[in-house]
Design a protein around this motif. Structure first.
Motif, short mmCIF file in Angstrom:
data_model
loop_
_atom_site.label_atom_id
_atom_site.label_comp_id
_atom_site.label_asym_id
_atom_site.label_seq_id
_atom_site.Cartn_x
_atom_site.Cartn_y
_atom_site.Cartn_z
N MET A 30 44.26 45.55 49.15
CA MET A 30 43.73 44.21 48.85
C MET A 30 43.74 43.97 47.34
SD MET A 30 39.85 42.73 49.30
CE MET A 30 39.89 42.29 51.02
N GLY A 31 44.29 42.85 46.94
CA GLY A 31 44.19 42.45 45.54
C GLY A 31 42.99 41.51 45.44
N PHE A 32 42.04 41.82 44.58
CA PHE A 32 40.83 41.00 44.48
C PHE A 32 40.66 40.49 43.06
CE2 PHE A 32 36.28 40.33 43.80
CZ PHE A 32 35.92 39.61 44.92
N SER A 33 40.65 39.17 42.91
CA SER A 33 40.43 38.60 41.57
C SER A 33 39.00 38.06 41.49
CB SER A 33 41.45 37.49 41.31
OG SER A 33 41.06 36.76 40.17
N GLN A 34 38.21 38.74 40.68
CA GLN A 34 36.79 38.37 40.52
C GLN A 34 36.63 37.37 39.38
OE1 GLN A 34 33.98 37.70 41.55
NE2 GLN A 34 32.91 39.64 41.86
N VAL A 35 35.61 36.52 39.47
CA VAL A 35 35.33 35.51 38.44
C VAL A 35 35.10 36.14 37.07
CG1 VAL A 35 33.56 33.86 37.66
CG2 VAL A 35 34.35 33.80 40.03
N THR A 59 42.41 50.04 50.02
CA THR A 59 42.70 50.25 48.60
C THR A 59 42.51 48.92 47.87
OG1 THR A 59 44.32 51.89 49.22
CG2 THR A 59 44.48 51.05 46.97
N LEU A 60 41.61 48.93 46.89
CA LEU A 60 41.27 47.69 46.19
C LEU A 60 41.90 47.66 44.81
CD1 LEU A 60 39.30 45.18 46.59
CD2 LEU A 60 37.71 46.47 45.16
N LYS A 61 42.66 46.58 44.55
CA LYS A 61 43.14 46.35 43.18
C LYS A 61 42.25 45.26 42.64
CE LYS A 61 47.93 47.58 44.10
NZ LYS A 61 48.04 48.75 43.22
N PHE A 62 41.39 45.64 41.69
CA PHE A 62 40.34 44.73 41.21
C PHE A 62 40.67 44.18 39.83
CE2 PHE A 62 36.41 43.79 39.00
CZ PHE A 62 35.65 43.15 39.96
N LYS A 83 53.17 43.23 45.99
CA LYS A 83 53.27 43.13 47.45
C LYS A 83 52.03 43.69 48.16
CE LYS A 83 58.30 43.14 48.05
NZ LYS A 83 58.79 43.02 46.68
N VAL A 84 50.86 43.30 47.72
CA VAL A 84 49.63 43.74 48.40
C VAL A 84 49.63 43.15 49.81
CG1 VAL A 84 48.33 43.90 46.24
CG2 VAL A 84 48.26 41.77 47.56
N ASP A 85 48.78 43.68 50.69
CA ASP A 85 48.72 43.18 52.07
C ASP A 85 47.93 41.89 52.18
OD1 ASP A 85 50.07 45.43 53.31
OD2 ASP A 85 48.29 46.58 52.72
N VAL A 86 46.91 41.76 51.32
CA VAL A 86 46.07 40.57 51.38
C VAL A 86 45.49 40.30 49.99
CG1 VAL A 86 44.10 41.97 52.20
CG2 VAL A 86 44.05 39.52 52.57
N ILE A 87 45.36 39.02 49.66
CA ILE A 87 44.76 38.66 48.38
C ILE A 87 43.41 38.00 48.66
CG2 ILE A 87 44.92 37.10 46.37
CD1 ILE A 87 48.00 37.46 46.54
N ALA A 88 42.36 38.46 47.97
CA ALA A 88 41.06 37.81 48.08
C ALA A 88 40.67 37.38 46.68
CB ALA A 88 40.03 38.78 48.65
N PHE A 89 40.06 36.23 46.55
CA PHE A 89 39.56 35.86 45.24
C PHE A 89 38.43 34.87 45.31
CE2 PHE A 89 41.49 31.74 43.58
CZ PHE A 89 42.15 31.36 44.74
N SER A 90 37.63 34.90 44.23
CA SER A 90 36.50 34.01 44.09
C SER A 90 36.88 33.04 42.98
CB SER A 90 35.28 34.85 43.70
OG SER A 90 34.23 34.01 43.40
N PRO A 91 37.35 31.84 43.34
CA PRO A 91 37.91 30.93 42.34
C PRO A 91 36.87 30.42 41.33
CG PRO A 91 37.78 29.87 44.48
CD PRO A 91 37.37 31.28 44.69
#
Ligand code: GYE
Length: 319
Positions: A30-35, A59-62, A83-91
């Motif tokens: 998971m690619g996670f883009s935090q504020v 596996t977290l890419k923070f 090519k992460v499996d899922v992207i999560a983010f807090s815009p």
């Protein structure tokens, strides 16, 4: 089925089996883009996401965007390239996401939103959004004040407002919900409203400016988060006034710092906003990657904590 066909089918299954097993064993990325790291709420949210990923074997890419949209766009592009499996983010803000979300879609990477919402032309650009109802939080703050004002009918109350980050969903919605409710009593007037960027330092600075104006007495402070309220409390004390008494203070989040301020008699009420979204986010990500159906909007159940219950509640607080 003929024996040959049966043998071929079994052989096919045997050949396929190891492939399937490898795909399932490979940890989901998971690619996670935090504020950023602007508040106590945010630190609790980051800790929750990291711990939940570890527990779920994800596996977290923070990436921390330091409250800047351009950094979030860059992080999302990096996740696409990786090519992460899922992207999560807090815009950080609501608008300006169409292009990068279309890039994620073109790369067939599903996107889930957490905490804050976006304003996009095509809502199918993200799969699901998990987070609080910020308009309702604003309404809860407004209702608390309406009830308090009702004890002293006829009295005018001048309110100053410390808004969150300009253009962010919680700032827009918390303002809206509060205004919607206090309209019912024309004696309640917001006389000043400015952004304190969700930080203590800026909350203090803007409150100092509000206090310096001296043209109208300030009766109430409505802060869009606890950190800005805590910063403002300092400014109020430095101006020789008593926070929580001379000025009634309402804020949002319900972090430990707010409970401590309530115990010290300096904050009157905090509206809960739960940052512990990690476990739900990981579960959502697993389902999304597995192609299972998910709800488009997942909300969080939250309460209101006035100063009178602070001592009883503090030991139960997890953030
Ligand atoms: O209230 C504030 C933080 O988006 C709900 O962001 C979140 C808000 C939270 O900085 O403290």
């Amino acid at each position: 089925m003929t024996t040959t066909l049966l043998r071929r089918t079994l052989l096919g299954a045997a050949l396929l089996a190891p492939l399937v097993a490898t795909a399932a064993d490979k940890p989901l990325v998971m690619g996670f883009s935090q504020v950023g790291a602007e508040s106590e709420w945010r630190s609790a949210n980051t800790a929750s996401v990291k711990a939940a990923a570890r527990q779920a074997g994800i596996t977290l890419k923070f990436a921390d965007a330091q409250q800047k949209q351009e950094n979030q766009v860059k992080a999302i592009r990096t996740f696409i390239a990786q090519k992460v499996d899922v992207i999560a983010f807090s815009p950080v803000v609501e608008s300006g996401w169409d292009t990068v979300l279309k890039e994620a879609r073109a790369a067939r990477i599903p996107v889930v939103l957490t905490d804050r919402a976006v304003n996009v032309s095509d809502p199918s650009l993200y799969v699901s959004f998990i987070g609080s109802d910020f308009v309702e939080e604003g309404r809860k703050a407004g209702r608390w004040l309406l009830e308090r004002a009702a004890k002293n009918p006829g009295a005018s109350l001048n309110i100053v407002e410390l808004q969150g980050t300009v253009g962010s969903a919680p700032a827009i919605d918390r303002k809206k919900g509060f205004e919607e409710v206090i309209k019912a009593n024309p004696k309640l007037q917001v006389i000043r409203s400015q952004s304190g960027e969700f930080t203590r330092a800026k909350g203090k600075e803007v409150m100092e400016a509000f206090l310096k104006a001296k043209d109208k007495k300030i009766d109430v402070l409505y802060a869009h988060n606890d950190d800005m309220a805590i910063g403002a409390i300092q400014a109020i004390e430095e101006a020789g006034l008593k926070p929580g008494k001379d000025i009634t203070i309402i804020s949002i989040d319900g972090v430990k710092g707010a409970f401590q301020a309530m115990l010290a008699g300096k904050l009157n009420v905090t509206i809960e906003c739960n940052p512990l979204l990690g476990p739900q986010l990981m579960e959502l990500a697993r389902k999304v990657v597995a192609g299972q159906p998910v709800e488009k909007r997942i909300t969080v159940i939250e309460g209101v904590f006035p100063a009178e219950v602070a001592a009883k509640e503090l030991p139960n607080r997890k953030y």
